[in-house]
Write a protein that holds these residues in place. Structure first.
Motif, PDB file in Angstrom:
ATOM      1  N   LEU A   1      51.603  38.547  15.574  1.00 33.30           N
ATOM      2  CA  LEU A   1      50.927  38.938  16.816  1.00 33.30           C
ATOM      3  C   LEU A   1      49.551  38.276  16.915  1.00 33.30           C
ATOM      4  CD1 LEU A   1      50.818  40.672  19.386  1.00 33.30           C
ATOM      5  CD2 LEU A   1      49.841  42.501  17.979  1.00 33.30           C
ATOM      6  N   ALA A   2      48.810  38.288  15.817  1.00 32.80           N
ATOM      7  CA  ALA A   2      47.486  37.668  15.813  1.00 32.80           C
ATOM      8  C   ALA A   2      47.579  36.168  16.093  1.00 32.80           C
ATOM      9  CB  ALA A   2      46.788  37.920  14.480  1.00 32.80           C
ATOM     10  N   LEU A   3      48.533  35.490  15.470  1.00 29.47           N
ATOM     11  CA  LEU A   3      48.707  34.055  15.712  1.00 29.47           C
ATOM     12  C   LEU A   3      49.052  33.777  17.172  1.00 29.47           C
ATOM     13  CD1 LEU A   3      50.661  33.015  12.511  1.00 29.47           C
ATOM     14  CD2 LEU A   3      48.361  32.274  13.154  1.00 29.47           C
ATOM     15  N   PHE A   4      49.928  34.583  17.731  1.00 30.40           N
ATOM     16  CA  PHE A   4      50.326  34.429  19.129  1.00 30.40           C
ATOM     17  C   PHE A   4      49.111  34.551  20.056  1.00 30.40           C
ATOM     18  CE2 PHE A   4      51.959  35.986  23.185  1.00 30.40           C
ATOM     19  CZ  PHE A   4      52.990  35.089  23.436  1.00 30.40           C
ATOM     20  N   VAL A   5      48.331  35.610  19.863  1.00 30.16           N
ATOM     21  CA  VAL A   5      47.165  35.864  20.714  1.00 30.16           C
ATOM     22  C   VAL A   5      46.105  34.779  20.526  1.00 30.16           C
ATOM     23  CG1 VAL A   5      45.244  37.465  21.110  1.00 30.16           C
ATOM     24  CG2 VAL A   5      47.572  38.341  20.863  1.00 30.16           C
ATOM     25  N   VAL A   6      45.835  34.403  19.275  1.00 28.43           N
ATOM     26  CA  VAL A   6      44.818  33.378  19.018  1.00 28.43           C
ATOM     27  C   VAL A   6      45.221  32.048  19.641  1.00 28.43           C
ATOM     28  CG1 VAL A   6      43.759  31.984  17.177  1.00 28.43           C
ATOM     29  CG2 VAL A   6      43.824  34.468  16.982  1.00 28.43           C
ATOM     30  N   TRP A   7      46.518  31.702  19.566  1.00 29.86           N
ATOM     31  CA  TRP A   7      46.962  30.440  20.164  1.00 29.86           C
ATOM     32  C   TRP A   7      46.735  30.435  21.677  1.00 29.86           C
ATOM     33  CZ3 TRP A   7      47.862  25.903  18.138  1.00 29.86           C
ATOM     34  CH2 TRP A   7      48.431  24.917  18.939  1.00 29.86           C
TER      35      TRP A   7
END
Length: 163
Positions: free
Chosen positions: A12-18
């Protein structure tokens, strides 16, 4: 589900940061974010230490407060030393700290603390995890520094991760 998303919060964090880095909600950007959110945790799964088992999470908050305080104090101390002393008056050294903790997550946390703190750097750890070598920017009392690491950080980390 756990097979494709071994670490859902990381995904989830990777998705949002991207999405934030690209500043776009375009379908192609969202698709790439989803691919990265699935692929990166799968590819890096073997690099992560053992699963975290926090025994006393409230102590982790206390440790976080201590670390934040120490970061500020250390930054001020290092800045003062750099501005007021000559380099030949600095006492940089390597200090060997005997360790009692063995948990890989606790050791990783200690490594982060020491690397973030201005004036200290994690050098190496013995293969049997019994001794830690730390580079210290300026240290006049090695015994006091070892006692500080053991009482301020190691004791709390052992309570959080090992007890």
């Amino acid at each position: 589900m756990k097979r494709w998303l071994p670490s859902p919060l990381l995904s989830l964090a990777l998705f949002v940061v991207w999405l934030l880095l690209n500043q776009s909600m375009h379908p192609a950007t969202m698709l790439l974010a989803a691919v990265l959110a699935i692929a990166v945790p799968l590819l890096t799964q073997s690099l992560r230490p053992a699963r975290v088992k926090m025994r006393k999470p409230m102590l982790a908050l206390r440790l976080g407060g201590l670390v934040a305080h120490d970061l500020v104090v250390s930054a001020i101390t290092v800045a003062r030393l750099l501005l007021t002393r000559r380099s030949r008056d600095m006492k940089a050294s390597f200090v060997r700290v005997p360790l009692d903790m063995r948990d890989p997550n606790a050791l990783a946390t200690l490594a982060m603390i020491l690397c973030l703190t201005p004036g200290t750097a994690w050098g190496e750890i013995a293969l049997d995890r019994s001794t830690l070598l730390i580079h210290v920017f300026h240290e006049e009392d090695e015994a006091a520094f070892i006692a500080l690491i053991k009482t301020r950080y190691e004791r709390l980390l052992m309570e959080i991760f090992e007890s």
